[in-house]
Each structure stands twice: as C-alpha cells, then as structure tokens.
Motif scaffolding. Sequence first.
Motif, PDB file in Angstrom:
ATOM      1  N   VAL A  87       0.804  -1.214   0.000  1.00  7.93           N
ATOM      2  CA  VAL A  87       0.000   0.000   0.000  1.00  7.93           C
ATOM      3  C   VAL A  87       0.842   1.273   0.000  1.00  7.93           C
ATOM      4  O   VAL A  87       0.745   2.104  -0.899  1.00  7.93           O
ATOM      5  CB  VAL A  87      -0.959   0.018   1.212  1.00  7.93           C
ATOM      6  N   SER A  88       1.717   1.398   1.017  1.00  9.88           N
ATOM      7  CA  SER A  88       2.380   2.689   1.209  1.00  9.88           C
ATOM      8  C   SER A  88       3.271   3.068   0.034  1.00  9.88           C
ATOM      9  O   SER A  88       3.274   4.222  -0.403  1.00  9.88           O
ATOM     10  CB  SER A  88       3.191   2.678   2.507  1.00  9.88           C
ATOM     11  N   GLN A  91       1.365   4.578  -2.761  1.00  8.94           N
ATOM     12  CA  GLN A  91       0.951   5.969  -2.537  1.00  8.94           C
ATOM     13  C   GLN A  91       2.099   6.929  -2.823  1.00  8.94           C
ATOM     14  O   GLN A  91       1.920   7.964  -3.458  1.00  8.94           O
ATOM     15  CB  GLN A  91       0.455   6.136  -1.096  1.00  8.94           C
ATOM     16  N   VAL A  92       3.284   6.576  -2.346  1.00  7.71           N
ATOM     17  CA  VAL A  92       4.444   7.458  -2.553  1.00  7.71           C
ATOM     18  C   VAL A  92       4.792   7.519  -4.039  1.00  7.71           C
ATOM     19  O   VAL A  92       5.067   8.589  -4.585  1.00  7.71           O
ATOM     20  CB  VAL A  92       5.650   6.997  -1.710  1.00  7.71           C
ATOM     21  N   GLN A  94       2.798   7.160  -6.451  1.00  3.04           N
ATOM     22  CA  GLN A  94       1.783   7.965  -7.114  1.00  3.04           C
ATOM     23  C   GLN A  94       2.198   9.443  -7.118  1.00  3.04           C
ATOM     24  O   GLN A  94       2.039  10.139  -8.108  1.00  3.04           O
ATOM     25  CB  GLN A  94       0.440   7.786  -6.376  1.00  3.04           C
ATOM     26  N   GLN A  95       2.751   9.891  -5.996  1.00  2.41           N
ATOM     27  CA  GLN A  95       3.227  11.282  -5.924  1.00  2.41           C
ATOM     28  C   GLN A  95       4.436  11.467  -6.843  1.00  2.41           C
ATOM     29  O   GLN A  95       4.583  12.509  -7.487  1.00  2.41           O
ATOM     30  CB  GLN A  95       3.583  11.672  -4.483  1.00  2.41           C
ATOM     31  N   ASP A 178       9.264   6.707   3.595  1.00  2.79           N
ATOM     32  CA  ASP A 178       8.104   7.166   2.822  1.00  2.79           C
ATOM     33  C   ASP A 178       8.220   8.650   2.462  1.00  2.79           C
ATOM     34  O   ASP A 178       7.233   9.304   2.185  1.00  2.79           O
ATOM     35  CB  ASP A 178       6.797   6.863   3.565  1.00  2.79           C
ATOM     36  N   PHE A 196       3.413  10.872   1.209  1.00  6.19           N
ATOM     37  CA  PHE A 196       1.981  10.532   1.163  1.00  6.19           C
ATOM     38  C   PHE A 196       1.113  11.723   0.758  1.00  6.19           C
ATOM     39  O   PHE A 196      -0.018  11.564   0.336  1.00  6.19           O
ATOM     40  CB  PHE A 196       1.492  10.037   2.530  1.00  6.19           C
ATOM     41  N   SER A 197       1.659  12.929   0.920  1.00  8.62           N
ATOM     42  CA  SER A 197       0.831  14.117   0.760  1.00  8.62           C
ATOM     43  C   SER A 197       0.628  14.471  -0.708  1.00  8.62           C
ATOM     44  O   SER A 197       1.564  14.519  -1.503  1.00  8.62           O
ATOM     45  CB  SER A 197       1.486  15.294   1.479  1.00  8.62           C
ATOM     46  N   GLN A 198      -0.625  14.764  -1.038  1.00  8.18           N
ATOM     47  CA  GLN A 198      -0.926  15.164  -2.411  1.00  8.18           C
ATOM     48  C   GLN A 198      -0.423  16.565  -2.712  1.00  8.18           C
ATOM     49  O   GLN A 198      -0.400  16.982  -3.865  1.00  8.18           O
ATOM     50  CB  GLN A 198      -2.432  15.081  -2.649  1.00  8.18           C
TER      51      GLN A 198
END
Lengths: 215, 301
Positions: A87-88, A91-92, A94-95, A178, A196-198
């Motif tokens: 998962v994590s 997400q990273v 993706q950024q 992360d 994680f932050s968009q």
Amino acid sequence: MKEIEGNSQQGDLAIFKWVAAAMVALLIGAIIFATRPAPPPRAPGEPDRLRLLGDFRMTDSTGREVTSAELRDKFLVVNFVFTSCTVSCAQVNQQMAEVQKLVAGRDNVRLVSLTVDPGTDTPPVLAQFGARFGADTNRWLMLTGDKQRIYELIEDSFLRRDANLTVSPMPGGFIGTDRIVVVDRTGRIRRYFDGFSQATPAAILNFLNELNSNS
Amino acid sequence: MTDMRPLLILLAALLVAGCNDHAAPTTATEKAMTNATPRTFEVRGVIREVPAGGQTLVVRHEEIPSYMPKMTMELNVRNTNEVLNLQPDDEITFRLVATDDTHWIENIRRVGRTNSAPAAAPVEAHLVRELKVGDDFPDAELLDEHGKTVHFSELRGQAVAFSFFFTRCPLPDFCPLMNKNLSAARRALLADKSTATNWTFISISFDSEFDTSAMLAGYARSYRGDDPSHWFFASASPSTLASIAPQIDFMFARGEDGGFSHNLRTVVLDAQGRIQHVFNGNKWQAEELAKEMKTATQTKP
C-alpha cells in the motif's frame, strides 16, 4: 540624537547594549543547544546533517548501468521502494508519478527510485513495477544492485538507520522511507517531503524552481 | 564614538551560531576550495571498487571533520603504483589532498580487510553475511501445526523447501501464491513416480503470536486437503526469525495495522542441508520448484 545624550545616558545605553548583546547571545546559544543534537528529520524537512550524494554504480529497470557521474549536474527527486510493498509504496510512487508529469520537458531533473530489496527487485521486476506508475525510463530511473552498496548509499546520503537491528526489518531498518528527497545539482541533499501528501508534487516543483533560480 | 564591542560580541555570537548550523560544512568546504594552499586530511576507509587503469579508487571513507561527511566517493589517485595490490573490501588509510580545483589521494596504506575477521576495527558491519548456494543452512527450531517442536537438523537426508507467510496475508499474489505454488509442486512430485520419497515442504508463519498451532492446522487444510504427506505448516518464533531471516535476505516488519511488510523467499535445501536454490519474490513457477526438489532429493554427501 547623540548631541543631547549626556554621559550618564551614554553609559546607560552602553550597559543596555551589553545586556542586550548578552541576552541575544544566550538566546542563540539556547537555540543551538535546543536544536543539537539535531532531531530526526520530519517530513518535509531539512537533512539532519550535511548529506551529499555518494558515488555509485547501479543498474536500472532496463538493465542499463547508471553511475552517479551521469547524474551530476541534474536535480534529483529520490524515493525508496520495494516492490513487495503493498500500500504505502504505491501511494508514494503515485506522488512521484505526479512529479514526473510536472517536470516534463525539464532535462535537468531526474526521478530516482532506490530499492531497499534488491534481491527481489531485479531489473525486470522493477520494469513491471515502474510501468504501473507510468515511469518514463529515460527520466525516472529505478535502480537496483548490490544490497550492501545500496544500503551504504542510502544511509550515508539519505536516511538514518535504526542502530539496534536484531532481525531483518523491512524496509532495511531505514527511518522515513516514505519521504521524497530533493538533491541539488551539486549533489547536496536539500529537502525531504512527505511522500503521502498530495501537496508534495507541487511543493517539490516550487522548490526545484527556487533552487534553479538560485543556481 | 559609540562603543562597538557589544555589537562585535553579537556578531561573534551570530558567527558561532552560523558555524554550528548545518550550513557550516559548506562554508568549510568553500573555505577549502578558495584556499590557495592545499588542504590535507588523513583519512580511513574501505575500498569499494578498483576501477581499471588505476587512476581512481572508489572508497567509502569515514567522516572528514569539517570537510566532508562519511560517504562513498571515486577519488583520484596520484601515483597509480599505489593501487596495484589493492582490492575491494581492503581497509585503507590515505592522505586526501584538496587544492583549489582538484584533489588526489596519496600515501595509501592497506590496514586490514572488512570481510576477514579479525582485522583492524571495521568501518561498519551492518549486514549479517547472507548465505550463498552451497552453504549449510543453520539449524533452527519451528513449532509445527500439532504444537510439536521441529528442528531443521531432524530433516537431514530429505530435500526441504520452505517459504514464509502469515495466515492473515490478504494479497492473493503474495503469501497465498507461495502456498499455492507449494501445493502445485507437491502435486507434481506426488504424481511423478520417478521421484524419491525423501522430501518435505514447510510453510513457515512469521506471525507466531496470531498463527497458533490450531490456526495453522485449519489453514493448512485449505491448501493441503486431507492429505498431509510431505508438507507441514509451522511458525517461527522471533528468536528463530532473528537468526535465520537475515541469512537468507528475508525481510519483514509488523505494520501499525497488525499486518506485515515483507518480501518473499522460498528456499530449497538439498538432502545434506545445504542451500541449493532460493526463489526470490513471486515471479516463479511451481514446476521450477518441483524440478529443484527432485534434484535436491538426489544429493550425495
């Protein structure tokens, strides 16, 4: 002003200056004391100490050898991956994919993903992983190689490692994997961003612009 | 006429603050670079590579106070004769000379080797030495699905394949896939009448707290059906994991949600208890495992 100051007033002023200087010195001392030893870097944040990108020779997802020399004079946007991550990492990454979009057309920026599990993450495995995030293999390098060398590079250049390693932790005992790290064109590690932050891709773009205009 | 001393003290305080700030090493570096006379540093490090030609050495050096943090660098060698007998993992001391526009190293002395104990104090030994194909797998204790203790040493004489999982592993292409592969390989070996009978599969849970024997017995049935032959499920205690996991590059960590981050390692031991093959990750097929096992049953002392 000076003309109307009497001697005693000047004396008072001098004392005041001495006291003020002493207080400022104390304050600065207190700040230094409070900030040392440096706290662990939070995301986003500055490096815990001077960190420079070490020299390396690794293999990318296409099987090509990549050396630190070819990345000299580029801004680097770096993250840490293991493809077994569920998962994590996604997400990273993706950024990271967003950053890749934002820096399209800038030849002085490269994205770099370093695996912490090179035994699993061979070039073909990384190629498949990268494809999930639309990684352009010319601009986003997914690097693998000898585990000890990669770990030394990550520890020396990017992240602290838990000192009390009794087992074999994932991801390698590194703290704060992360995060996404920006390295400037001189190889100096400059800033850590929350992976994680968009808001991170835009913040990285701003920071790159800032660095670019200063260089 | 105003007394400037307080201001000077303030300035000094600020300078001191500046020097203690993380920006300081840059100023030190800049100072070094603008310095007319070369700066020299006595440095210790470990050779990582000896590039062909002997013009440079790739060295992981220790921190050079007020000049450079600990890192790996490719350094210019002044006298190429000095690198003639040097190899990766050699520990060396050397003098680093930095002038305005270049640097080199000289007085290179070999003082030890990192991988050959007991040399001079190693720069750092982070990683447990990982086992290679042909190495003996160390004995370790497991708790099987019947609550019985099993040692790898009791399985000597058998080909053994083991893989790691935990029963709550949610992703079909990770732990469950490993057990599916073991299941398919077992089926193939049972069906192949030319295969000897000295082989065992072990599915090892690294979540011993949750995966009790009873839990494992129930889970085993879902993969094994009613025929338990040649395959048992077990759990490894934290101390067993601490000893074997680093040696086979198996990595795991409990997440905040009770799940685990982990990689996948499936190890084949020959009948003599030596590592014959390791399947990394999930991109391998059950047939490959069956083939390795067949070979492993036939190893002679």
